[in-house]
Design a protein around this motif. Structure first.
Motif, short mmCIF file in Angstrom:
data_model
loop_
_atom_site.label_atom_id
_atom_site.label_comp_id
_atom_site.label_asym_id
_atom_site.label_seq_id
_atom_site.Cartn_x
_atom_site.Cartn_y
_atom_site.Cartn_z
N LEU A 223 -14.19 14.88 -4.48
CA LEU A 223 -13.39 13.42 -4.15
C LEU A 223 -13.38 13.25 -2.72
O LEU A 223 -13.04 14.20 -2.01
N ILE A 224 -13.77 12.22 -2.19
CA ILE A 224 -13.38 11.64 -0.66
C ILE A 224 -12.21 10.66 -0.87
O ILE A 224 -12.34 9.66 -1.48
N TYR A 225 -11.13 11.22 -0.33
CA TYR A 225 -9.95 10.14 -0.34
C TYR A 225 -9.78 9.95 1.08
O TYR A 225 -9.46 10.47 2.15
N GLN A 226 -9.62 8.36 1.31
CA GLN A 226 -9.19 7.75 2.62
C GLN A 226 -8.32 6.74 2.03
O GLN A 226 -8.58 5.95 1.30
N MET A 227 -7.26 6.50 2.94
CA MET A 227 -6.30 5.51 2.60
C MET A 227 -6.86 4.06 2.90
O MET A 227 -7.90 3.69 3.60
#
Ligand SMILES: [Cu+2]
Length: 477
Positions: free
Chosen positions: A210-214
């Motif tokens: 998973l790639i999380y960015q706000m």
């Protein structure tokens, strides 16, 4: 970025982690997976199993979960690290009965603090999972849910301030179905034909992580149904009840069947509607639920069609698939959908009117979110409400381009008006805890604040917006 640092600094003493904000995170990001290379309808959708309590004593059922990271197959052939309750992705499924208490002990073995909120639940402040009531890594907390409300489609998820967005994105959600006897007597599809489906978007790198960015509403292009990317689901040619949950951080869905068939919309956030609504479109903003019945007996065995999303898809472009239904067999069906499902309580006369204004910084990198022009501060009480009062809140989204929705803890509310037009039909006539607000929209909601005194939050339920500060505190005194 500066504002984000300031906000995090204010709560840093509690050990909160700074979520990855865009510019820095992008530099560290591995290459995105090409979503078109993920085979569609290649894996079977997971059907959640009802979680058995550890023990039952009198009318109280006791559960315990360990929040932990596990590996799971979301994309065929790839293992993804996710944050879970007891390894379930999507989460466990608690089935509870109105009037029967549930006690859940949550142990946090994640690298992040958490606070577990029972969304839509009428619970004391001490068990609400408020943003600063944190379970630090290695610690545990016991939540008590009285279940003193009628049937409802609840769920639980992380709500730890400023990190809830990342924790939920990485998987920290669970189903919580509250049943009651009047609902049981209706004869709706049940057992193996009553299935919750969590629908969300996600973003992955080429290795399947998973790639999380706000605030990454553009990057999350892979659609998951019950934890699988674009799965298929084999059904019998009979009626099914699907409790649809939008567990996406920010994405709004308008769901349709690709063959144009209608479904019966029987319930929402706060349980059953008064009567089924026959419709070909189901609206679900982030955090909302829709309880629907699909009658597959209309289709011969061998038929396949998809559940698709039409929201945000330009005209002339085919809708995006969510999952594929395959009618593979016949089955007996003694279930029914009665014309009358429930009588909702009469609306008390309100004595207080308030305005609530929702806004995020538009067109600004690393912008902030506001309610009534204020960024969330857990030390501030924004509204004081007299216990027992019935209030009407006029909630406005003053953004030009950014949609929001609006969630109040503690209560189920009723939607009185949308953009000045009384809401007299359709699914918004039911009990709600989360309501859609497109740019420029205004809704009037009414709620009665009884049961518990204390401090609760209300906020935009797009998790990233809440994490950006779009949250406020009410105190019922
Ligand atoms: Cu919002």
């Amino acid at each position: 970025m500066k504002a984000g640092v300031a906000l995090t600094g204010a709560v840093g003493g509690a050990g909160l982690l700074l979520p990855a904000l865009s510019s820095e995170a992008q530099a560290q990001t591995a290459t995105d997976i090409d979503p078109t290379t993920i085979p569609k309808f290649a894996q079977e959708m997971t059907v959640p199993e009802v979680t058995k309590p550890d023990r039952i004593s009198g009318t109280t059922a006791y559960y315990s979960f360990e929040m932990q990271e596990v590996q799971t197959e979301i994309i065929p052939g790839k293992q993804t690290t996710v944050r879970t309750f007891d390894g379930h992705f999507p989460g466990p499924w608690i089935k509870a009965c109105s009037g029967h208490r549930v006690v859940v002990t949550q142990k946090n073995n994640l690298p992040s603090p958490t606070s577990i909120h029972l969304h839509g639940g009428h619970v004391p402040e001490s068990s609400d999972g408020t943003p600063m009531d944190l379970i630090q890594p290695g610690n545990e907390k016991t939540y008590t849910y009285p279940n003193s409300q009628p049937n409802a489609n609840l769920w639980f998820h992380d709500h730890a301030h400023h990190v809830e967005s990342e924790n939920v994105f990485r998987g920290l959600t669970g189903f919580y179905t509250l049943m009651d006897l009047p609902e049981k007597a209706l004869g709706l599809p049940s057992g193996a034909y009553d299935i919750p489906i969590a629908i969300r978007d996600a973003r992955f790198d080429v290795d399947g992580q998973l790639i999380y960015q706000m605030n990454d509403f553009r990057g999350r292009t892979v659609i998951l149904a019950n934890g699988k990317a674009w799965p298929y689901f084999e059904v019998a040619a009979r009626k099914y009840r699907f409790r649809l949950y939008n567990t996406a951080n920010m994405k709004f869905f308008t769901l349709k069947l690709s063959n144009g068939s209608t479904v019966q919309h029987i319930g929402g956030d706060g349980g059953l509607l008064e009567a089924p609504v026959t419709t070909d479109a189901i609206s679900l903003t982030s955090g909302e639920r829709a309880d629907i019945v699909v009658d597959f007996s209309k289709f011969p065995v061998g038929t396949t069609f998809e559940l698709v999303n039409t929201e945000g898809v330009p005209a002339g472009v085919p809708p995006t698939p969510v999952l594929q239904f395959r009618v593979t067999r016949t089955a007996a069906d003694y279930s029914r959908v009665p014309a009358k499902l429930r009588t909702l309580p009469a609306l008390p006369t309100p004595t207080v009117n308030r305005n609530v204004v929702l806004r995020v910084d538009e067109g600004v990198a690393d912008g902030m979110g506001y309610i009534d022009d204020k960024v969330y501060d857990h030390n501030r009480v924004d509204n004081t409400i007299k216990y027992g009062d019935t209030e009407v809140w006029t909630v406005s989204n003053v953004n030009q381009r950014v949609p929001h929705n609006f969630h109040i803890h503690l209560v189920q509310f009723r939607v009185l008006e949308r953009n000045g037009v009384p809401v007299t039909s359709g699914p918004e006539t039911g009990l709600k805890d989360t309501v859609r607000l497109m740019p420029g929209e205004k809704v009037k909601v009414q709620a009665t604040f009884t049961g518990y005194r204390g401090k609760y939050v209300y906020h935009c339920h797009m998790f990233d917006h809440a994490a950006m500060g779009m949250m406020a505190t009410m105190e019922v005194v």
